[in-house]
Design an enzyme around this catalytic site. Structure first.
Site, short mmCIF file in Angstrom:
data_model
loop_
_atom_site.label_atom_id
_atom_site.label_comp_id
_atom_site.label_asym_id
_atom_site.label_seq_id
_atom_site.Cartn_x
_atom_site.Cartn_y
_atom_site.Cartn_z
N ASP A 140 0.84 -1.19 0.00
CA ASP A 140 0.00 0.00 0.00
C ASP A 140 0.88 1.24 0.00
O ASP A 140 2.00 1.23 0.52
CB ASP A 140 -0.93 0.02 1.22
CG ASP A 140 -2.21 0.83 0.97
OD1 ASP A 140 -2.10 2.06 0.77
OD2 ASP A 140 -3.30 0.24 0.96
N THR B 17 -4.90 6.41 -0.05
CA THR B 17 -6.25 6.47 0.51
C THR B 17 -6.42 5.51 1.69
O THR B 17 -7.34 5.65 2.46
CB THR B 17 -7.32 6.12 -0.55
OG1 THR B 17 -7.05 4.82 -1.09
CG2 THR B 17 -7.31 7.14 -1.69
N GLN C 267 -6.50 -5.25 -4.83
CA GLN C 267 -7.57 -4.35 -4.39
C GLN C 267 -7.21 -2.88 -4.59
O GLN C 267 -8.06 -2.01 -4.48
CB GLN C 267 -7.86 -4.57 -2.89
CG GLN C 267 -8.02 -6.02 -2.49
CD GLN C 267 -9.17 -6.71 -3.18
OE1 GLN C 267 -10.28 -6.19 -3.24
NE2 GLN C 267 -8.90 -7.88 -3.74
N TYR D 135 -14.12 6.51 -13.90
CA TYR D 135 -13.86 5.38 -13.02
C TYR D 135 -14.37 4.09 -13.65
O TYR D 135 -13.67 3.07 -13.70
CB TYR D 135 -14.53 5.59 -11.67
CG TYR D 135 -14.47 4.37 -10.76
CD1 TYR D 135 -13.27 3.99 -10.16
CD2 TYR D 135 -15.60 3.60 -10.52
CE1 TYR D 135 -13.21 2.87 -9.34
CE2 TYR D 135 -15.55 2.48 -9.71
CZ TYR D 135 -14.35 2.12 -9.13
OH TYR D 135 -14.29 1.01 -8.32
N LYS E 46 -12.27 0.56 -14.81
CA LYS E 46 -12.54 -0.79 -14.32
C LYS E 46 -12.88 -1.75 -15.47
O LYS E 46 -12.58 -2.94 -15.40
CB LYS E 46 -13.67 -0.77 -13.28
CG LYS E 46 -13.37 0.09 -12.06
CD LYS E 46 -12.04 -0.25 -11.40
CE LYS E 46 -12.13 -1.42 -10.45
NZ LYS E 46 -10.88 -1.62 -9.67
N ARG F 37 -26.16 13.14 -8.44
CA ARG F 37 -24.73 13.22 -8.79
C ARG F 37 -24.51 12.77 -10.23
O ARG F 37 -25.13 11.81 -10.69
CB ARG F 37 -23.89 12.34 -7.86
CG ARG F 37 -23.87 12.77 -6.43
CD ARG F 37 -22.80 12.04 -5.64
NE ARG F 37 -22.75 10.59 -5.91
CZ ARG F 37 -21.97 9.75 -5.27
NH1 ARG F 37 -21.17 10.19 -4.33
NH2 ARG F 37 -21.97 8.45 -5.56
N ASP G 150 -23.92 8.83 -11.69
CA ASP G 150 -24.55 7.82 -10.84
C ASP G 150 -25.48 6.92 -11.66
O ASP G 150 -26.27 7.41 -12.47
CB ASP G 150 -25.36 8.48 -9.72
CG ASP G 150 -24.58 8.57 -8.42
OD1 ASP G 150 -23.42 8.13 -8.41
OD2 ASP G 150 -25.12 9.09 -7.43
#
Length: 332
Positions: A42, A46, A87, A155, A159, A290, A293
């Site tokens: 890591d 975040t 992850q 985003y 992915k 938003r 969304d």
């Protein structure tokens, strides 16, 4: 998980990237507790060091501070590893809209680095966090793995690109992969702070402070909220999967039910009011919808049940009770 699978996990060296994050740290704890040798990577971009504090004294746990955007860090972390649970990512649709370049650098560039390092190290299997955002503007419910729409945010694009790269690395380099499309994961250790906090810990913290939660839109949007222990189970089942049909594909990782945001807030008020009755009377506020969304998400988990023997144990209510208890004890 049967005994032979637990034994397989115990005898394995497993790398968890994004290990100081919410999902990563929970995976590390589970694996260390059952006796696996765990290497954690890591950068603390975040994630939080406190999430790994309970693991520091374990002999079967090793932490490497590094960034998946640095190929050298990825190679170092993959040395001697059997399986990778990837992850590490920059989550959040709004974050990616505000800063698409950094999201792409981490989620695509970093992902590619980890695939290359895994290939070079001869990793047995690369299991990675995919996302329900990949379904994009597809209106069909429930979401079935083979039927996706156009992504609605940077985003979501990152992915989806992950899935394409994973498929290509199997075809080109024979690296076995499994992608887990997470649906709104929640539970212990999920960070309630920051501009991009997930909705459940954010609402919990607001309610504990007697603040009115703000729902974006009218509250009719719905999500397949998925408790962390279901996600841990899916990752473990992905590691031990050995049927060719189960490999090199993606799975919805969810409970298979949906809850509106209005219903969610009412459940949170109900469970928190057990600890503080005043919370039951807090009013809800509404804000604008938003950008990016998806209105509704609901997963079909038939594929995971059939090919991975996935059996989710926590529905929204039992998961929320566990999560609320943890937040009350740790963050009040």
């Amino acid at each position: 998980m049967d005994k032979s699978h637990i034994e397989q996990l115990k005898q394995s060296r497993i790398l968890v990237t994004g290990a100081a994050g919410f999902i990563g740290s929970n995976l590390c704890e589970y694996l260390v507790d059952i006796g696996s040798t765990v290497v954690a990577l890591d950068s603390f971009a975040t994630g939080h060091q406190k999430n790994l504090k309970t693991l520091e004294s374990y002999k079967n746990f090793k932490f490497i501070k590094g960034d998946i955007r640095n190929l050298e860090d990825c190679h170092k972390s993959c040395e001697g590893i059997d399986y990778v649970l990837h992850q590490a990512a920059l989550g959040s649709v709004p974050r990616s809209i505000n800063d698409p370049i950094t999201s792409n650098n981490v989620n695509v560039g970093g992902f590619l680095n980890m695939l290359v390092a895994s290939r070079d190290a001869g990793i047995k299997k690369f299991v990675y966090a995919a996302s329900s955002s990949t379904y994009g503007d597809s209106k069909s419910l429930p979401k079935v793995e083979d039927n996706i729409g156009k992504p609605l945010s940077p985003y979501a694009i990152t992915k989806y690109v992950n899935e394409l790269y994973a498929e290509n690395f199997k075809r080109t380099y024979n690296l076995d992969t499994i992608g887990l499309r997470y649906f709104n994961v929640f539970g212990r250790k999920q960070d309630p702070n920051g501009a991009y906090a997930a909705v459940i810990p954010k609402f919990v913290m607001q309610l504990m402070k007697y603040e009115s939660p703000v729902i974006n839109g009218d509250g009719s949007y719905s999500r397949d909220f998925t408790y962390i222990d279901n996600v841990i189970q899916m990752n473990m089942r992905a590691i031990v999967a050995d049927n060719d049909k189960a490999l090199n594909t993606v799975y919805n990782t969810a409970f298979g039910d949906r809850t509106t945001l209005l219903e969610l807030v009412e459940l949170l008020k109900e469970y928190l009011s057990v600890y503080d009755p005043k919370i039951a009377k807090i009013k809800i506020k509404h804000g604008p919808e938003r950008k990016g969304d998806v209105p509704h998400s609901l997963a079909s988990i038939d594929k995971a049940k059939e090919l991975l023997n996935y059996q989710p144990e926590f529905d929204i209510k039992s998961g929320l009770k566990e999560a609320v208890s943890w937040y009350w004890q740790n963050l009040k």
